[in-house]
Design a protein around this motif. Structure first.
Motif, PDB file in Angstrom:
ATOM      1  N   GLY A  97     -25.079  49.303  36.575  1.00 37.20           N
ATOM      2  CA  GLY A  97     -24.743  49.463  35.158  1.00 37.20           C
ATOM      3  C   GLY A  97     -24.907  50.927  34.776  1.00 37.20           C
ATOM      4  N   LEU A  98     -23.799  51.591  34.464  1.00 37.10           N
ATOM      5  CA  LEU A  98     -23.873  52.990  34.036  1.00 37.10           C
ATOM      6  C   LEU A  98     -24.183  53.019  32.539  1.00 37.10           C
ATOM      7  N   CYS A  99     -25.364  53.509  32.187  1.00 39.42           N
ATOM      8  CA  CYS A  99     -25.791  53.528  30.787  1.00 39.42           C
ATOM      9  C   CYS A  99     -25.320  54.788  30.078  1.00 39.42           C
TER      10      CYS A  99
ATOM     11  N   VAL B 233     -19.253  48.217  39.407  1.00 41.14           N
ATOM     12  CA  VAL B 233     -19.802  49.147  38.412  1.00 41.14           C
ATOM     13  C   VAL B 233     -19.390  48.722  36.999  1.00 41.14           C
ATOM     14  N   LEU B 234     -20.402  48.507  36.150  1.00 40.39           N
ATOM     15  CA  LEU B 234     -20.164  48.187  34.742  1.00 40.39           C
ATOM     16  C   LEU B 234     -20.573  49.381  33.900  1.00 40.39           C
TER      17      LEU B 234
ATOM     18  N   THR C  10     -20.326  59.225  37.010  1.00 39.74           N
ATOM     19  CA  THR C  10     -19.175  58.330  37.203  1.00 39.74           C
ATOM     20  C   THR C  10     -18.462  58.675  38.507  1.00 39.74           C
ATOM     21  N   GLY C  11     -18.298  59.979  38.756  1.00 39.67           N
ATOM     22  CA  GLY C  11     -17.663  60.445  39.998  1.00 39.67           C
ATOM     23  C   GLY C  11     -18.459  60.034  41.222  1.00 39.67           C
TER      24      GLY C  11
ATOM     25  N   ASP D 229     -16.364  46.060  33.687  1.00 41.55           N
ATOM     26  CA  ASP D 229     -16.652  45.557  32.347  1.00 41.55           C
ATOM     27  C   ASP D 229     -17.308  46.656  31.529  1.00 41.55           C
ATOM     28  N   VAL D 230     -17.147  46.601  30.202  1.00 40.89           N
ATOM     29  CA  VAL D 230     -17.875  47.514  29.317  1.00 40.89           C
ATOM     30  C   VAL D 230     -18.658  46.649  28.331  1.00 40.89           C
TER      31      VAL D 230
END
Length: 305
Positions: free
Chosen positions: A102-104, A129-130, A119-120, A159-160
């Motif tokens: 989960g990228l916060c 990856v969400l 992100t890269g 997903d976001v």
């Protein structure tokens, strides 16, 4: 909710899922706070100083149809010391081993270089990856909608999900989404297990968190804590711990005027440790200088890195 999450609604037909997930993001994106909100008790340390998490802490969420194991990693950053390099290696290794990431990204801050960099870094991984838009309690609806749009354009996310760890908004939804992407698997940990970390590591982290609070910006990396002994005596747990800094001047800062600061650290840490262990605690703290420990491989090993 997105399609395809976890199959049929009937629990009886749902396959059991279990796996590993972690939250990533730049410092102060709300990763540890979110981990704590999901598990429901304090496991990852939270502090407004960047780079507070040093050990990979695994917290286990047990649900009827799934087991979500949350791995808490240090933040990825430009390393300036050997410690920094080791932390980055640890992060990348963890990312390669989890099922869901989960990228916060905070709702109240514009997307920045750090978000694009991470992100890269995530793009080539096998994990799902969400994007998790955190701190939604700090913005109004219009700002949130703008941020969700900006985030969805940042990368190719499965997903976001907008959440607020503070108000609890959509925390359950996020768990539902994350477990939906875990592999079908038998249970990984016994029912009563909340964390894989030995108690000593958690206790050391709580002491370190208390020592970090209110300390000026030059100290966040310079503090390490080693719990030397934990001795149960009836209803009381006696804990002897050393707080390590790199220079005598830092030692003076941590101890404070006539020991006032160290006393405060002890009181705060003791309260948290009693909550964690569920027993009364006697805490004995000493501040020691380990010269330039962040750059010295031998000292790093001794301090558990």
């Amino acid at each position: 909710m997105s399609a395809g999450l976890g199959g049929p609604a009937n629990l009886g037909e749902r396959p059991y899922r279990a796996g590993f997930a972690c939250f990533v993001g730049r410092p102060n994106a709300g990763k540890s706070t979110l981990t704590n909100a999901i598990i429901g008790q304090k496991i990852a340390i939270t502090s407004n100083k960047p780079q507070t998490t040093r050990h990979v802490i695994r917290a286990v969420l047990h649900r009827p149809d799934s087991q979500l194991v949350l791995v808490d990693t240090p933040g990825l950053h430009r390393p300036r010391t050997l410690l920094g390099e080791r932390l980055n290696d640890l992060v990348r290794q963890t990312w390669s081993e989890v099922d869901v990431i989960g990228l916060c990204i905070p709702a109240d801050e514009p997307i920045g270089r750090g978000d694009r960099f991470i992100t890269g870094e995530l793009a080539g991984l096998k994990a799902t990856v969400l994007a998790v838009v955190t701190k939604t309690d700090l913005v109004d609806r219009k700002r949130l909608a703008e941020q969700l749009l900006a985030v969805s354009e940042l990368g190719d996310f499965a997903d976001v999900v907008p959440v607020s760890a503070v108000s609890g908004y959509q925390v359950d939804t996020l768990v539902e989404v994350m477990t939906g992407y875990l592999p079908e698997s038998p249970q990984l940990y016994p029912d009563d297990m909340l964390t894989e970390d030995p108690e000593q590591v958690l206790v050391a982290e709580l002491i370190r968190e208390a020592a970090l609070e209110g300390v000026r910006d030059e100290l966040p990396h310079s503090i390490a804590v080693v719990v030397e002994e934990m001795i149960p005596e009836g209803q009381l747990m006696k804990i002897y711990a050393d707080v390590y800094v790199e220079r005598p001047s830092q030692k003076a800062i941590v101890i404070g005027h006539r020991g006032s600061r160290l006393k405060e650290v002890g009181t705060t840490a003791r309260r948290q440790i009693e909550e964690l262990l569920g027993s009364r605690v006697y805490l004995d703290l000493h501040v020691r200088v380990a010269k330039d420990w962040q750059r010295d491989p031998k000292q790093l090993r001794k301090l558990g890195f």
